[in-house]
Motif scaffolding. Sequence first.
Motif, PDB file in Angstrom:
ATOM      1  N   ASP A  72       0.860  -1.181   0.000  1.00 32.75           N
ATOM      2  CA  ASP A  72       0.000   0.000   0.000  1.00 32.75           C
ATOM      3  C   ASP A  72       0.895   1.230   0.000  1.00 32.75           C
ATOM      4  OD1 ASP A  72      -2.369  -1.436   0.013  1.00 32.75           O
ATOM      5  OD2 ASP A  72      -2.413  -1.577   2.196  1.00 32.75           O
ATOM      6  N   GLY A  76      -0.947   8.737  -4.846  1.00 31.80           N
ATOM      7  CA  GLY A  76      -2.010   8.291  -5.725  1.00 31.80           C
ATOM      8  C   GLY A  76      -1.576   7.419  -6.886  1.00 31.80           C
ATOM      9  N   TYR A  77      -2.571   6.846  -7.519  1.00 31.73           N
ATOM     10  CA  TYR A  77      -2.385   5.931  -8.644  1.00 31.73           C
ATOM     11  C   TYR A  77      -1.615   6.564  -9.793  1.00 31.73           C
ATOM     12  CZ  TYR A  77      -4.304   4.794 -13.303  1.00 31.73           C
ATOM     13  OH  TYR A  77      -4.473   4.579 -14.646  1.00 31.73           O
ATOM     14  N   ASP A  78      -1.932   7.813 -10.142  1.00 29.74           N
ATOM     15  CA  ASP A  78      -1.294   8.440 -11.300  1.00 29.74           C
ATOM     16  C   ASP A  78       0.196   8.668 -11.064  1.00 29.74           C
ATOM     17  OD1 ASP A  78      -2.101  10.222  -9.331  1.00 29.74           O
ATOM     18  OD2 ASP A  78      -2.215  11.925 -10.697  1.00 29.74           O
ATOM     19  N   CYS A 142      -4.389   0.077 -15.567  1.00 31.14           N
ATOM     20  CA  CYS A 142      -3.607  -0.143 -14.348  1.00 31.14           C
ATOM     21  C   CYS A 142      -2.361  -1.002 -14.488  1.00 31.14           C
ATOM     22  CB  CYS A 142      -4.507  -0.748 -13.266  1.00 31.14           C
ATOM     23  SG  CYS A 142      -5.204  -2.356 -13.704  1.00 31.14           S
ATOM     24  N   CYS A 179      -1.103  -1.291 -10.809  1.00 35.13           N
ATOM     25  CA  CYS A 179      -1.279  -0.095  -9.975  1.00 35.13           C
ATOM     26  C   CYS A 179      -2.772   0.140  -9.744  1.00 35.13           C
ATOM     27  CB  CYS A 179      -0.643   1.111 -10.654  1.00 35.13           C
ATOM     28  SG  CYS A 179       1.080   0.829 -11.149  1.00 35.13           S
ATOM     29  N   PRO A 181      -5.903   2.162  -7.886  1.00 35.57           N
ATOM     30  CA  PRO A 181      -6.363   3.311  -7.093  1.00 35.57           C
ATOM     31  C   PRO A 181      -7.129   2.825  -5.864  1.00 35.57           C
ATOM     32  CG  PRO A 181      -7.116   3.431  -9.393  1.00 35.57           C
ATOM     33  CD  PRO A 181      -6.590   2.061  -9.181  1.00 35.57           C
ATOM     34  N   VAL A 182      -6.841   3.393  -4.716  1.00 43.22           N
ATOM     35  CA  VAL A 182      -7.530   3.024  -3.481  1.00 43.22           C
ATOM     36  C   VAL A 182      -8.392   4.175  -2.985  1.00 43.22           C
ATOM     37  CG1 VAL A 182      -7.217   2.343  -1.064  1.00 43.22           C
ATOM     38  CG2 VAL A 182      -5.759   1.354  -2.835  1.00 43.22           C
ATOM     39  N   ASN A 186      -3.774   7.611  -2.094  1.00 42.35           N
ATOM     40  CA  ASN A 186      -3.419   6.246  -1.697  1.00 42.35           C
ATOM     41  C   ASN A 186      -3.621   5.290  -2.869  1.00 42.35           C
ATOM     42  OD1 ASN A 186      -2.971   6.254   1.438  1.00 42.35           O
ATOM     43  ND2 ASN A 186      -4.809   7.489   1.107  1.00 42.35           N
ATOM     44  N   SER A 187      -2.722   4.334  -2.977  1.00 43.99           N
ATOM     45  CA  SER A 187      -2.820   3.339  -4.039  1.00 43.99           C
ATOM     46  C   SER A 187      -2.214   2.034  -3.544  1.00 43.99           C
ATOM     47  CB  SER A 187      -2.088   3.825  -5.300  1.00 43.99           C
ATOM     48  OG  SER A 187      -0.732   4.126  -5.010  1.00 43.99           O
ATOM     49  N   ARG A 188      -2.393   0.999  -4.318  1.00 47.78           N
ATOM     50  CA  ARG A 188      -1.787  -0.298  -3.996  1.00 47.78           C
ATOM     51  C   ARG A 188      -1.019  -0.783  -5.213  1.00 47.78           C
ATOM     52  NH1 ARG A 188      -4.402  -5.385  -0.887  1.00 47.78           N
ATOM     53  NH2 ARG A 188      -3.885  -3.947   0.801  1.00 47.78           N
ATOM     54  N   VAL A 269      -8.620  10.134 -11.410  1.00 48.90           N
ATOM     55  CA  VAL A 269      -9.513   9.011 -11.137  1.00 48.90           C
ATOM     56  C   VAL A 269     -10.914   9.532 -10.831  1.00 48.90           C
ATOM     57  CG1 VAL A 269      -9.971   7.063  -9.599  1.00 48.90           C
ATOM     58  CG2 VAL A 269      -7.615   7.605 -10.256  1.00 48.90           C
TER      59      VAL A 269
END
Length: 375
Positions: A72, A76-78, A142, A179, A181-182, A186-188, A269
């Motif tokens: 985690d 962010g995802y981007d 992703c 990748c 988006p959470v 935050n991302s995982r 997102v």
Amino acid sequence: MLECRKILMEFHMVHTFKKACVAAYPSTLHHDIVWFWPNTDPQYKDIILKKQPPFIPELEDPSYTRTMGNRDIAYGYDVLVENLMDPAHVPYAHYGIMRTQTPKVKVDREGGRPVALSVKKLDINGFDGDQEWGISKFIAPCIFYAYTKPLENQGNGAASSAGTRKPSAQRKMALIFICIPVSPGNSRLIWVFPRNFGVWIDKVVPRWIFHVGQNLILDSDLYLLHVEERKIMDAGPANWQKACFVPTKSDALVVGFRRWLNKYAGGEVDWKGKYSGALPPTPPREQLMDRYWSHVVNCRSCNAAHKGLNALEVVLQVASLAFVGIVAATKQSVMSLAARNTMIAMAVVCFAGSKLLAHFIYKNFHYQDYNHAFR
């Protein structure tokens, strides 16, 4: 939605309770990962039959290793995707941790060098990229997947009449990053590094040993990227180039991803109203780079190693006390001076070992800072 038509504890209940309903998402198991379609609309009930998750051949080939890891991430995802696409930052952000190709003429301490990247065929499904050592693909939204051009194994196989090696002698590897988006900020990350050589290593070396180094790499630029995300948010996701300077060919994949994100995803997102999009406050550094809750508890190998090493620490402490207790309780006439000194030495060794082990556990399973200047 799944309707709850009957509560088991009530025999005569026949009404539907909406509060007892849960969302049912179409899901499937693919490459040992659970994938789901993030929409409960009935029209997507059978979407898995029509649209399968991306197929990555290395993850289905038994001749490849496919040890996975996950973490985690507190950005962010981007930012996560573009960071993984950018090879030029490695000598700087991960200095002293990752090996990089040494340039012919070294112009700085870190050894940065020009990297020629290019983007091809950008559309709603992602884009392809080309670089020196291999080929990369961004499979929207992703997956970043890069694989090497075949490397000749000079030690195996015979040359064919055309002067090339047999396919069995070709060493191949890939980098696969998923990748997810959470929430805002935050991302995982799920990573897999399959290869068809040195397969025995993964069968002998525990997985947590690899994760220690991989988590260190993630930590070494985590704070930098956490701050970068806030700079981009201040400028506005659609105006990311005002916060970032990307003038070289090595920035091609990053620029390609941002182009895709702006053109096909509105620059950010879509949280469907669940979140406002505002980033959470920056936590203390120890919490931001915490490994235990972001990785160890979710990793079977690291969790088992953490428990085992903690148990060993306790054993060493108990042994240290036991040796001291034996020396204190035994009369001098019963125990020789040599035996007494040996007991004391063993107590000191066990105590020192427990302290060193405690430091190792904290540094590798909880928190380890990274200071570029001291590398």
